[in-house]
Enzyme design. Sequence first.
Site, PDB file in Angstrom:
ATOM      1  CG  ASP A 159      -2.125   0.866   1.073  1.00  0.00           C
ATOM      2  OD1 ASP A 159      -2.385   1.334  -0.055  1.00  0.00           O
ATOM      3  OD2 ASP A 159      -2.822   1.100   2.091  1.00  0.00           O
ATOM      4  N   GLY A 171      -0.062   5.620  -4.184  1.00  0.00           N
ATOM      5  CA  GLY A 171      -0.715   6.913  -4.462  1.00  0.00           C
ATOM      6  C   GLY A 171      -0.098   8.019  -3.631  1.00  0.00           C
ATOM      7  CG  HIS A 179      -0.221   2.453  -9.314  1.00  0.00           C
ATOM      8  ND1 HIS A 179      -0.440   2.040  -8.025  1.00  0.00           N
ATOM      9  CD2 HIS A 179      -1.312   3.186  -9.654  1.00  0.00           C
ATOM     10  CE1 HIS A 179      -1.608   2.514  -7.605  1.00  0.00           C
ATOM     11  NE2 HIS A 179      -2.162   3.214  -8.576  1.00  0.00           N
ATOM     12  CG  LEU A 239       9.818 -16.636  -3.833  1.00  0.00           C
ATOM     13  CD1 LEU A 239       9.589 -16.765  -2.332  1.00  0.00           C
ATOM     14  CD2 LEU A 239      10.198 -15.199  -4.182  1.00  0.00           C
ATOM     15  NE  ARG A 275      -7.997   0.565   5.305  1.00  0.00           N
ATOM     16  CZ  ARG A 275      -7.885   1.869   5.524  1.00  0.00           C
ATOM     17  NH1 ARG A 275      -8.205   2.394   6.680  1.00  0.00           N
ATOM     18  NH2 ARG A 275      -7.467   2.668   4.552  1.00  0.00           N
TER      19      ARG A 275
HETATM   20  C1  IPE Z   1      -5.334  -2.848  -0.350  1.00  0.00           C
HETATM   21  O1  IPE Z   1      -5.027  -1.515  -0.491  1.00  0.00           O
HETATM   22  C2  IPE Z   1      -5.322  -3.517  -1.699  1.00  0.00           C
HETATM   23  C3  IPE Z   1      -4.006  -3.686  -2.306  1.00  0.00           C
HETATM   24  C4  IPE Z   1      -2.873  -3.364  -1.766  1.00  0.00           C
HETATM   25  C5  IPE Z   1      -4.027  -4.269  -3.620  1.00  0.00           C
HETATM   26  P1  IPE Z   1      -6.157  -0.405  -0.633  1.00  0.00           P
HETATM   27  O2  IPE Z   1      -5.470   0.895  -0.735  1.00  0.00           O
HETATM   28  O3  IPE Z   1      -7.085  -0.754  -1.724  1.00  0.00           O
HETATM   29  O4  IPE Z   1      -6.938  -0.551   0.749  1.00  0.00           O
HETATM   30  P2  IPE Z   1      -7.849   0.469   1.535  1.00  0.00           P
HETATM   31  O5  IPE Z   1      -8.890   0.957   0.576  1.00  0.00           O
HETATM   32  O6  IPE Z   1      -6.978   1.574   2.013  1.00  0.00           O
HETATM   33  O7  IPE Z   1      -8.413  -0.321   2.669  1.00  0.00           O
HETATM   34  C1  IPE Z   2      -1.470   0.313  -3.451  1.00  0.00           C
HETATM   35  O1  IPE Z   2      -1.301   1.674  -3.436  1.00  0.00           O
HETATM   36  C2  IPE Z   2      -1.650  -0.215  -4.852  1.00  0.00           C
HETATM   37  C3  IPE Z   2      -3.000  -0.718  -5.135  1.00  0.00           C
HETATM   38  C4  IPE Z   2      -3.990  -0.751  -4.286  1.00  0.00           C
HETATM   39  C5  IPE Z   2      -3.225  -1.218  -6.475  1.00  0.00           C
HETATM   40  P1  IPE Z   2      -2.525   2.661  -3.409  1.00  0.00           P
HETATM   41  O2  IPE Z   2      -2.898   3.022  -4.800  1.00  0.00           O
HETATM   42  O3  IPE Z   2      -3.654   2.130  -2.580  1.00  0.00           O
HETATM   43  O4  IPE Z   2      -1.868   3.911  -2.692  1.00  0.00           O
HETATM   44  P2  IPE Z   2      -2.517   4.884  -1.628  1.00  0.00           P
HETATM   45  O5  IPE Z   2      -3.096   4.047  -0.527  1.00  0.00           O
HETATM   46  O6  IPE Z   2      -3.578   5.661  -2.347  1.00  0.00           O
HETATM   47  O7  IPE Z   2      -1.394   5.729  -1.156  1.00  0.00           O
HETATM   48 MG    MG Z   3      -4.130   2.309  -0.605  1.00  0.00          MG
END
Ligand code: IPE
Ligand code: IPE
Ligand code: MG
Length: 241
Positions: free
Chosen positions: A21, A24, A38, A132, A195
């Site tokens: 995570d 973004g 990404h 792996l 979470r």
């Molecule tokens: C969880 O991250 C899903 C992945 C890492 C692919 P999200 O960014 O989607 O989760 P929430 O919305 O913060 O719970």
């Molecule tokens: C995780 O990063 C990648 C995916 C869920 C695909 P995010 O895109 O959720 O990044 P944040 O949480 O917005 O920073």
């Molecule tokens: Mg996220």
Amino acid sequence: MSTATDEDLKSIPRHIAIIMDGNGRWAKERSLPRTEGHRAGADTVRRVTEGCGELGVEYLTLYAFSSENWKRPKREVDALMKLLEQFLRTKTPEMKEQNIRLQAIGRLHDLPKSCQDQLHRSVEATSQNSGLTLILALSYGGREEIIDGIKSLLESVERGHLDKAMIDGEVFSKHLYTRYYPDPDLLIRTSGEMRISNFLLWQLSYTEFYITPRLWPDFNKEDLKDAIREYGRRQRRFGGI
Ligand code: IPE
Ligand code: IPE
Ligand code: MG
């Protein structure tokens, strides 16, 4: 070379699962489009996979796209799918070289056709590897997996292959996407969120959690080792004493 032989790295988890995570937020900090986050995140996948291979981890499950991620703007979803396909296409030779066996879990038929095709090619190309096992969770949701598992169980019962009275945790596990893999020993989540976000709901019942504020694109081999060291200090009791 660094100190991979550290005393406290002697307890290597057999299976590590990661909620990758923060792509973004990483992009936002740099005033870049989310897609750039990404892209940087894909590079971390390569690094961490390599690190796990070097440390002797047997299974690495990466949460790459959740069932809920489909509700993101179409532009972002399209970019993620393109990136996934490109990652698979360009990294497959490297995975072959590094003896990595690629697998995938989730509702894979929901992915764009070209992505599915590339995924099958990459899985096939690495199927004989013995190092792996890298498992990508794609269009994956823990609740969806449990529902699909129940459907599969019911089908076995209806066909007379399974007696209802025989259903227990072990039998049910054999109807999940993860039936070929042991449960994760260690779950890592980057970016600080406390979470599960619908990841491996059944399989994480006795997994050790490690949450770091580090954003996924910044996560490196040292961070991986820190997580493993912390894991080594945990006392797993599984309900015993
Ligand atoms: C969880 O991250 C899903 C992945 C890492 C692919 P999200 O960014 O989607 O989760 P929430 O919305 O913060 O719970
Ligand atoms: C995780 O990063 C990648 C995916 C869920 C695909 P995010 O895109 O959720 O990044 P944040 O949480 O917005 O920073
Ligand atoms: Mg996220």
